[in-house]
Write an enzyme that holds these catalytic residues in place. Structure first.
Site, PDB file in Angstrom:
ATOM      1  NE  ARG A 125      -4.152   1.791   0.625  1.00 22.80           N
ATOM      2  CZ  ARG A 125      -5.073   2.125  -0.245  1.00 22.80           C
ATOM      3  NH1 ARG A 125      -4.945   1.794  -1.521  1.00 22.80           N
ATOM      4  NH2 ARG A 125      -6.168   2.775   0.131  1.00 22.80           N
ATOM      5  CB  THR A 415      -8.875  -1.472  -8.159  1.00 25.30           C
ATOM      6  OG1 THR A 415      -8.933  -0.282  -7.370  1.00 25.30           O
ATOM      7  CG2 THR A 415      -7.927  -2.437  -7.490  1.00 25.30           C
ATOM      8  CD  GLU A 435      -8.639   5.040  -4.643  1.00 20.97           C
ATOM      9  OE1 GLU A 435      -9.513   5.471  -3.902  1.00 20.97           O
ATOM     10  OE2 GLU A 435      -8.370   3.824  -4.671  1.00 20.97           O
ATOM     11  CG  ASP A 455      -8.548   4.823  -0.816  1.00 19.38           C
ATOM     12  OD1 ASP A 455      -9.469   5.344  -1.455  1.00 19.38           O
ATOM     13  OD2 ASP A 455      -8.084   3.703  -1.096  1.00 19.38           O
ATOM     14  CB  SER A 480      -7.259  -0.465   0.814  1.00 17.02           C
ATOM     15  OG  SER A 480      -7.682  -1.127  -0.361  1.00 17.02           O
ATOM     16  CB  SER A 481     -12.567  -1.518  -0.116  1.00 15.28           C
ATOM     17  OG  SER A 481     -13.109  -0.476   0.652  1.00 15.28           O
ATOM     18  N   GLY A 502     -13.230  -2.316  -7.617  1.00 17.95           N
ATOM     19  CA  GLY A 502     -14.554  -1.768  -7.372  1.00 17.95           C
ATOM     20  C   GLY A 502     -14.680  -0.831  -6.196  1.00 17.95           C
TER      21      GLY A 502
END
Length: 596
Positions: A125, A415, A435, A455, A480-481, A502
């Site tokens: 990250r 992404t 992103e 984010d 993050s997701s 997504g």
């Protein structure tokens, strides 16, 4: 065979030409794979899938672009590891899918090593520059900036993490020489590749690309967006990759000419100049972390730990649904959807309050996955009525009583994801991103620079001064997701690799696919093709133009806040079955699964 593309070409002739060019590029030998019917039977009729191809017996790579998947397959055919294939795939994605991922962004990866039986999480990250302050995304009046203003330019750029992650993967699991993994991407950058309908459409729809000098020169070479089938060369990226191929990115990427180009692009951006310094780049490290894992029925499901919220939120959703007998529910029905979205609402409430960079905040990981806690949370779900508001719980072992939930922030649905299984049975799931589409819209060395710092929570504190777990800080990694996930059977054998792009929708996409495959007994192809229905925070989202959209009146009657909209997931999965490895390829994008 080329999967259905998510964006239509501006005219049929150019679209057909593109398909022919890519089909030729995929020759010889490799089949484009999607899953056949599972050998362990279907519990009920399932949605039809468009493609049925024989599974692979040795190895497979599933990725968002045929040329990138082809590069990964080439490494597997040379005896390379899943790590080798992932590196080659990511490097080509940098070129052919610049809107989604690349060496100017960040990534999370899970790697299963069958020799040791160990799964390792790799954190690549991005980090905020040391100078970053909590009010980074507040305007002069102290209010959060508009999303577009925050994203464009140097202010949103974090220190890229992909090169360091790829190097760490290779040091731990690589078999082929590092330099060899760069050859496919260098060759394509020099020779050029045909612009796909999806890439053309995204370029044409993004007016900001034409307003930024570097992206205008690259994507609008004659003042018009690149046409479908146009051959796009990138000699600057080829030069960057040649330099990186010489060895450790600490010497070839995070210092020297590439680092200088990144700092210059950010600090001298024509819009919102940023504050990254050479020292910020030199300080970057990818990190090995322990994955978050949970027993779910007869499986062991492992995913990415913080600073990603994806793994914990997916696992919490599954954990709250342990008591549901999915065999009595029709896949995609209103009854099933209601239970899943209620669990997701509760999981998101915890996510938004507790999760941040674990090097900066205490994340109650064990408490959030505690079976008794999840059972307590599940009791809040009524069978036929939406709860008025999903509140965060108090997980056991909580050391810091966070009081401020800032909300979802500005995490756009872009992404990319790739999954790989090699000859030895090693498996990788990697989600990778710049992103938003085209990141910050800045370029350096031929690659897009991310906008991942958006984010972070735009509001760092609440009205009473309570701090957000995901507030901006120098050196910190934004939440993050991304949810790269590996599933194992009761004997610890690899069963499934999966993930998706997504933004915050990733969590729902992955959870829904896992429920479809594990509980509803869908094939992996059927699982990734399902019409999407998910919750993100308090709202329920249904995929426009699908059977899911027809659920809106029922869910609204139950009290749900429902929105119907297009949902362009990009689920790429590989499942181990008695018939071999089978690929799940999301028809909403242009990817493939290739194997032997």
């Amino acid at each position: 065979m080329i999967r259905r593309l998510s964006a239509a070409a501006p005219d049929a002739v150019r679209a057909l030409a593109f398909r022919l060019v890519v089909a030729l590029a995929l020759l010889p030998g490799a089949a484009v794979l999607s899953a056949p019917a599972r050998a362990d039977t279907q519990a009920r009729p399932a949605p039809a899938t468009a493609v049925q191809v024989q599974p692979a017996q040795k190895h497979m790579v599933a990725a968002a672009n045929p040329l990138a998947a082809r590069a990964g397959l080439a490494m597997l055919r040379r005896g390379g590891s899943a790590a080798d294939a992932a590196i080659a795939t990511q490097l080509v994605l940098t070129l052919v899918e610049p809107q989604s991922s690349g060496i100017g962004g960040g990534a999370f990866a899970l790697y299963f090593d069958p020799a040791t039986g160990k799964t390792t999480a790799y954190d690549g990250r991005e980090t905020a520059p040391k100078a970053a302050q909590p009010d980074r995304f507040l305007d002069a009046s102290g209010q959060p900036m508009g999303r577009r203003k925050a994203i464009l330019g140097g202010r949103s750029v974090g220190v890229p993490g992909v090169p360091a992650l790829l190097w760490q993967l290779h040091k731990d699991h690589g078999k082929l020489p590092w330099a060899d993994l760069f050859a496919p991407a260098i060759g394509l950058a020099e020779r050029g590749f045909p612009v796909s309908p999806r890439l053309h459409t995204l370029i044409a729809e993004d007016a900001a690309l034409a307003a930024m000098p570097a992206t205008k020169a690259y994507f609008y070479p004659d003042g018009q967006p690149l046409a479908v089938g146009a051959i796009l060369k990138n000699p600057a990226l080829a030069g960057t990759l040649r330099r990186m191929a010489k060895g450790d990115p600490a010497k070839t990427f995070y210092r020297g000419p590439i680092a200088t180009a990144i700092v210059r692009a950010v600090r001298h951006a024509s819009v919102a100049a940023g504050d990254i310094t050479p020292r910020d780049l030199l300080a970057y490290r990818a990190k090995r972390r322990d994955p978050v894992c949970m027993d779910y029925r007869v499986w062991r499901v492992c995913s990415m730990p913080p600073p990603s919220s994806g793994g914990l939120t997916v696992l919490q959703t599954l954990g709250m649904l342990r008591g549901v007998d999915f065999a009595k529910l029709t896949s995609g029905s209103a009854a099933e959807t209601h239970l899943v979205v209620e669990a997701e609402r509760l999981a998101f409430a915890d996510r938004n309050l507790y999760i941040g960079d674990p090097d900066f905040v205490d994340v109650p990981v064990r408490g959030l996955l505690d079976p008794a806690y999840l059972a307590q949370r599940a009791r809040l779900i009524a069978p036929d009525r939406a709860m008025s508001k999903a509140e965060a719980g108090t997980p056991p072992g909580l050391k810091h009583a966070w009081r401020y939930t800032p909300g979802l922030g500005a995490e756009p649905p872009s992404t990319s994801h790739l999954s790989v299984v090699d000859d030895a049975g090693a498996a990788l799931a990697m989600t990778t991103s710049v992103e938003g589409a085209f990141g910050s819209h800045l370029m350096a060395g031929g690659f897009i620079l991310n906008n991942q710092l958006t984010d972070f929570s735009f509001r760092p504190t609440g009205p009473d001064g309570a701090r957000a777990a995901n507030a901006v800080a120098g050196g910190k990694r934004p939440m993050s997701s991304m949810s790269p996930t590996l599933v194992f059977d009761k004997d610890g054998r690899f069963d499934l690799a999966i993930g998706s792009p997504g933004g915050p929708f990733i969590i729902g996409y992955v959870a829904q696919a896992l429920i479809g495959y594990l509980d509803q007994r869908l094939t992996i192809q059927q699982a990734v093709e399902q019409p999407h229905a998910l919750a993100m925070g308090e709202r329920v989202f249904l995929e426009a133009g699908t059977a899911a959209a027809a659920l809106a009146p029922i869910l609204k009657a139950e009290g749900h806040d429902v929105t119907v909209l297009p949902m362009t997931s990009g689920l790429y999965a590989i499942a181990r079955t008695p018939r071999g490895l089978v690929g799940g390829v999301d028809p909403r994008r242009e990817g493939v699964a290739l194997g032997d």
